[in-house]
Design a protein around this motif. Structure first.
Motif, PDB file in Angstrom:
ATOM      1  N   ARG A 167       0.799  -1.218   0.000  1.00 43.26           N
ATOM      2  CA  ARG A 167       0.000   0.000   0.000  1.00 43.26           C
ATOM      3  C   ARG A 167       0.840   1.282   0.000  1.00 43.26           C
ATOM      4  N   HIS A 170       0.621   3.641  -3.176  1.00 46.82           N
ATOM      5  CA  HIS A 170      -0.551   4.495  -3.337  1.00 46.82           C
ATOM      6  C   HIS A 170      -0.577   5.630  -2.319  1.00 46.82           C
ATOM      7  N   PRO A 246      -6.228  -4.151   0.669  1.00 45.26           N
ATOM      8  CA  PRO A 246      -5.970  -5.121  -0.402  1.00 45.26           C
ATOM      9  C   PRO A 246      -7.044  -6.200  -0.386  1.00 45.26           C
ATOM     10  N   ARG A 249      -7.456  -1.593  -4.946  1.00 41.49           N
ATOM     11  CA  ARG A 249      -6.385  -0.625  -5.179  1.00 41.49           C
ATOM     12  C   ARG A 249      -6.988   0.724  -5.561  1.00 41.49           C
TER      13      ARG A 249
END
Length: 311
Positions: A167, A170, A246, A249
């Motif tokens: 993660r 992002h 998850p 996304r």
């Protein structure tokens, strides 16, 4: 290391002891899929360039790679070159002690982003708290309003977990959106309607056109508490203040790409945006799994120093 598709790598082997020789073996192994979308090479000369500068050793090599991949992703979206600028900024002028040393006529093409994983830009470090913060600082380019300098601080208490969960990419991509100006630069404010109400909306014509083409109605809804994000009703969109668990996304959609054009960037490549479906108006995604809040992450200013265009 995270390798990039389409790039040839050269491995140089030398001895630990000077002048020593001998045989060697090279073994490679795939230890897992990359936690981020396939990165791209830096843009060609004349395109948009995000220069990333790590101000300390707080990020591991793999974490630095993720930051660079996020910068390359934005370079796919924004392709128009900005005038080179000379930046003059005293040390510690910005939040979080940035820049660590004075910038003296620092030539920048197109934006310089200094990054640390040792601290946030404001507020204390705490597991599960603010994950990262980013924004512009200094002075904008004259006549353009886009800043040539920005900063990102990632919370060391969450770095390892975010990377392990895939993660971190992002989070960094989101923070770089704020550095570029999403919700942070003065150009954002004239396009924000109904400020301080229960229904703020972004009226940038390019973003509105994309929002409507996806089934939205009217101007793009903006988050109430922090008017520097899209509202959570946009679901998986990258620039909402929530990060999905998850395997979901976040999506850098045409809405966000077009908003960057509204803010003054040129050469916006809408075709490079992620595939995105807008949820029905007013419906949020079901809160399954651990959604992470990014709402206190947009940092702006202060304004100061000097930026002048270079020939």
């Amino acid at each position: 290391m995270v390798v990039q598709a389409g790039i040839n790598y050269l491995v140089r082997v030398s001895s630990y002891d000077r002048g020593a020789t001998g045989v060697f073996q090279l073994r490679t192994a795939l230890v897992g899929s990359a936690p981020t979308p396939a990165p791209t090479a830096s843009p060609p000369a004349g395109g948009f360039n995000i220069e990333v500068e790590f101000i300390d050793n707080s990020l591991s090599p793999s974490q630095r790679d993720i930051v660079l991949q996020a910068a390359r992703r934005w370079e796919q979206i924004i392709t128009g070159d900005l005038p080179d600028a000379a930046v003059i900024l005293q040390a510690g002028f910005c939040s979080g002690g940035f820049p660590p040393t004075a910038l003296v006529n620092r030539r920048v093409d197109d934006i310089l982003v200094q990054v640390t994983g040792a601290r946030l830009l404001s507020g204390p470090s705490a597991p599960g708290g603010t994950l990262g913060q980013g924004g512009p600082c200094g002075s904008p380019r004259p006549g353009i309003g886009i800043f040539p300098y920005g900063i990102v601080g990632l919370d060391p208490a969450d770095l390892a977990r975010l990377e392990a969960e895939g993660r971190l990419f992002h989070v960094v991509l989101h923070e770089l959106g704020h550095v570029l100006g999403f919700g942070t630069i003065p150009n954002w404010r004239p396009l924000l309607l109904n400020r301080g109400t229960d229904n703020p909306r972004f009226a940038g014509p390019q973003a509105v056109a994309q929002y409507n083409s996806l089934g939205g109605l009217g101007n793009v809804p903006v988050e109430l508490q922090v008017e520097a994000h899209w509202r959570g009703t946009l679901g998986l969109e990258l620039m909402t203040p929530i990060l999905p668990p998850p395997p979901l996304r976040p999506v850098l959609s045409r809405i966000t790409a077009a908003a960057m054009q509204d803010l003054g960037f040129t050469g916006i490549n809408l075709a490079a945006a992620d595939s995105y479906t807008l949820p029905p108006e007013g419906r949020r995604l079901p809160p399954t799994g651990e959604w992470l809040f990014l709402g206190d992450d947009a940092i702006f200013g202060p304004i100061g120093g000097e930026t002048r265009l270079l020939p």
